[in-house]
Design an enzyme around this catalytic site. Structure first.
Site, PDB file in Angstrom:
ATOM      1  N   ARG A   2       0.822  -1.199   0.000  1.00  0.00           N
ATOM      2  CA  ARG A   2       0.000   0.000   0.000  1.00  0.00           C
ATOM      3  C   ARG A   2       0.866   1.263   0.000  1.00  0.00           C
ATOM      4  O   ARG A   2       0.645   2.195  -0.762  1.00  0.00           O
ATOM      5  CB  ARG A   2      -0.910  -0.031   1.229  1.00  0.00           C
ATOM      6  CG  ARG A   2      -1.945   1.042   1.268  1.00  0.00           C
ATOM      7  CD  ARG A   2      -2.797   0.885   2.499  1.00  0.00           C
ATOM      8  NE  ARG A   2      -1.984   0.854   3.702  1.00  0.00           N
ATOM      9  CZ  ARG A   2      -2.413   0.407   4.886  1.00  0.00           C
ATOM     10  NH1 ARG A   2      -3.620  -0.076   5.010  1.00  0.00           N
ATOM     11  NH2 ARG A   2      -1.623   0.419   5.929  1.00  0.00           N
ATOM     12  N   GLU A  49     -19.084   3.229  -4.544  1.00  0.00           N
ATOM     13  CA  GLU A  49     -18.080   2.764  -5.505  1.00  0.00           C
ATOM     14  C   GLU A  49     -18.548   2.914  -6.945  1.00  0.00           C
ATOM     15  O   GLU A  49     -17.768   3.263  -7.829  1.00  0.00           O
ATOM     16  CB  GLU A  49     -17.718   1.302  -5.220  1.00  0.00           C
ATOM     17  CG  GLU A  49     -17.045   1.066  -3.873  1.00  0.00           C
ATOM     18  CD  GLU A  49     -18.023   1.051  -2.689  1.00  0.00           C
ATOM     19  OE1 GLU A  49     -19.257   1.063  -2.914  1.00  0.00           O
ATOM     20  OE2 GLU A  49     -17.551   1.018  -1.543  1.00  0.00           O
TER      21      GLU A  49
END
Lengths: 306, 280
Positions: A2, A49
């Site tokens: 990440r 989303e």
């Protein structure tokens, strides 16, 4: 992975003001530095989303390069029609970034596991799929994604992913990497589960088995040459993946073999048409679901005896 | 000089004729859903939208996004009238080798901004386009036409939350509020009343108009944005199937082809000649 992704995105945003980071209300803390330095290139779209992906496609139609990021299962499953129609059908320059692929969010259970994303995303025309195995590779695929003028899906594990590569290496889009040479058997893996398979391969090597190991960091387009060469030279292929076997990495490799009429002994290790079972550490889940070193070695030995 | 209301009404009549000829020629399509939006399209493309067939991808152009992609045939007729599309292509609609499908393709047809058809996609996409204009300090505007039945899609309301938050006053959604969906009336299926209020409480500046009245539409479009800092929602009350009396407000016609007798009746109402089973 990440942090590596974010560090690459930071570099990209600094160089190109059209780069935009969109999130769906997650990863806020890790984005702090990015957000502080590039507030105009950052957008939290909230928990929506489908809207985030549609907005990304609209932004891309005006020359922006959105990197839409959220937990992988939400972007792939919830927004799939937006990905298909708004992004892929319209050939929009949108990067879809899924964090926590496979079952690295081990405690959170199957609603937060992404064990069919390879099947879904590789079925989409115009899509490029990157599946890095460690932080160094995550950085490379992020830079590569920005160079591609079109849809890209990046499968990321989470924070604290162990290293696979100790030093720099030659990364090329669509070219698998041979991590170990061998002539008895080829193992092919991708993403965060790769390290488990690589460790199993090294144990087998210590036992005298010549394992060739391939890191398939680009799942689409897939490196057909490296697969066919492995089949011809080692005549045995074992696939290790964190996916349901219906349509995953193993399916893609099998298609390549069948399309080219290349025969070899072949075995896939992954989820046998089930969702993940159990809770615990990532390692616990590999063991519960039969994709741990012991299972991998047993499968390899089975192929060698066959 | 902008065209007069009368001149636009003549255009609307012509567009209805084209729609009927194209869909009958193709042997399938959404006639009533195309007929309800004719005045909205005619008004937008004559004096509202800043678009130019000579530069269909000009970065500064206004964007019109037909979120209810099943109205594509109506849009083709307007694009042909405005010079984006060779009018001779209209009658190829739906036939082998055509670029004009039942839902519009942005890669094939000049002037089409998005490949729509699956409902609920145009508004998030349009919000992204409007946001890009804000980021780049450009003055183009974005118009998204959605169906009222389409507003049963959750993604419409995700975008309805998003646009006011981003202060997208360069974004206008026009709802084709004909009160019907494929299987019947919205109120009998999943009702949206009070519809204008829903948009208001989401933070939009809302106005209700007669969506088949060019004068009313032109008046509202001329006052955009209705409130600075807010996106606009125009709830356009329309008649589904307008122009063919037996199709008006009749859900059964949502996706149905007229037989020769019905075709003859429709042609008479639209001002088309009909001879030996062929529309002239």
């Amino acid at each position: 992975m990440r942090n590596a992704y974010l560090s690459a995105l930071y570099d990209l945003a600094k160089e190109n003001k059209n780069i935009m980071a969109l999130i769906s209300d997650n990863g806020a803390i890790v984005y702090d530095q990015y957000r502080a330095d590039f507030p105009e290139q950052y957008l939290n779209c909230g928990i929506s989303e489908a809207n985030m992906v549609g907005v990304s496609a609209g932004l891309a139609s005006c020359g922006k390069i959105p990197f839409a990021y959220t937990i992988a299962n939400f972007i792939v499953y919830r927004a799939f029609e937006q990905i298909r129609n708004d992004v892929c059908l319209q050939k929009m320059n949108v990067k879809l970034v899924g964090i926590g692929v496979g079952f690295v969010y081990s405690i959170l259970g199957p609603t937060h596991h992404t064990t069919e994303d390879i099947a879904l995303m590789r079925a989409l025309p115009n899509m490029t799929i990157f599946s890095p195995c460690d932080p160094r590779e995550a950085k490379k695929v992020t830079y590569a994604a920005a160079q591609i003028n079109g849809p890209v899906y990046i499968r990321l594990a989470t924070g604290g992913t162990p290293k696979v590569y100790e030093k720099d290496y030659d990364f090329q889009v669509g070219r698998g990497v041979v991590l170990r040479e061998g002539r008895d058997l080829t193992m092919i893996s991708t993403g965060s589960i790769l390290l488990e398979a690589l460790q199993a391969a090294d144990q087998l090597k210590a036992e005298g088995v010549g394992v060739r190991f391939i890191n398939m960091h680009t799942l689409k387009p897939m490196d057909q040459a490296i697969i066919l060469k492995a089949a011809r030279e080692t005549s045995r292929i074992l696939i290790v993946e964190d996916q349901n076997l219906q349509g995953g990495l193993g399916s893609a490799v099998a298609e390549t073999l069948a399309d080219n009429a290349v025969v070899c002994r072949f075995k896939r290790l992954g989820l046998q048409d089930v969702f993940t079972e159990g809770y615990g550490s990532y390692q616990d889940l590999k063991e519960i679901n039969g994709i741990a070193k012991k299972n991998i070695k047993d499968a390899a030995k089975g192929l060698l005896e066959a | 000089m902008p065209l007069s209301i009368e001149e636009l009404e003549v255009k609307a009549r012509k567009v209805r004729q084209e729609i009927f000829k194209m869909i009958c020629g193709a042997g399938g399509g959404h006639i009533p859903a195309c007929l309800s939006i004719v005045e909205i399209l005619v008004t937008l493309y004559n004096g509202v939208l800043r678009v130019n067939p000579g530069g269909p991808r000009d970065p500064g152009r206004d964007r019109f996004i037909l979120s209810k992609g099943h109205g594509g045939v109506a849009l083709y007729a307007i694009l042909a009238d405005k010079g984006f599309l060779d009018p001779r292509l209209l009658l190829t609609h739906g036939k082998k080798g055509t670029i004009l499908g039942g839902h519009p393709d942005m890669h094939k047809v000049s002037g089409i901004e998005a490949s729509t058809g699956a409902l609920g996609h145009g508004l998030p996409f349009g919000a992204g386009v409007a946001l890009a204009a804000k980021i780049d300090a450009k003055d183009y505007r974005v118009f998204v036409l959605v169906g009222d039945g389409e507003c049963q899609e959750g993604s419409i309301w995700e975008a309805a939350l998003f646009a006011p938050q981003m202060r997208l006053d360069n974004l206008t959604v026009i709802v084709d509020h004909n009160k019907l969906q494929a299987m019947g009336s919205l109120d009998d299926i999943i009702g949206l009343s009070p519809f204008a209020d829903k948009w208001k409480v989401f933070g939009w500046a809302v106005e209700e108009v007669d969506g088949n009245n060019i004068s009313d539409l032109r008046n509202t479009f001329g006052r955009l944005p209705l409130k600075p800092g807010r996106p606009t929602c125009i709830v356009a009350h329309t008649l589904k199937g307008k122009g063919i009396s037996f199709m008006e407000n009749a859900p059964i016609w949502h996706y149905r082809m007229p037989n020769p007798e019905e075709m003859k009746m429709a042609c008479a109402e639209l001002g088309l000649a009909f001879e030996d089973g062929v529309i002239e």
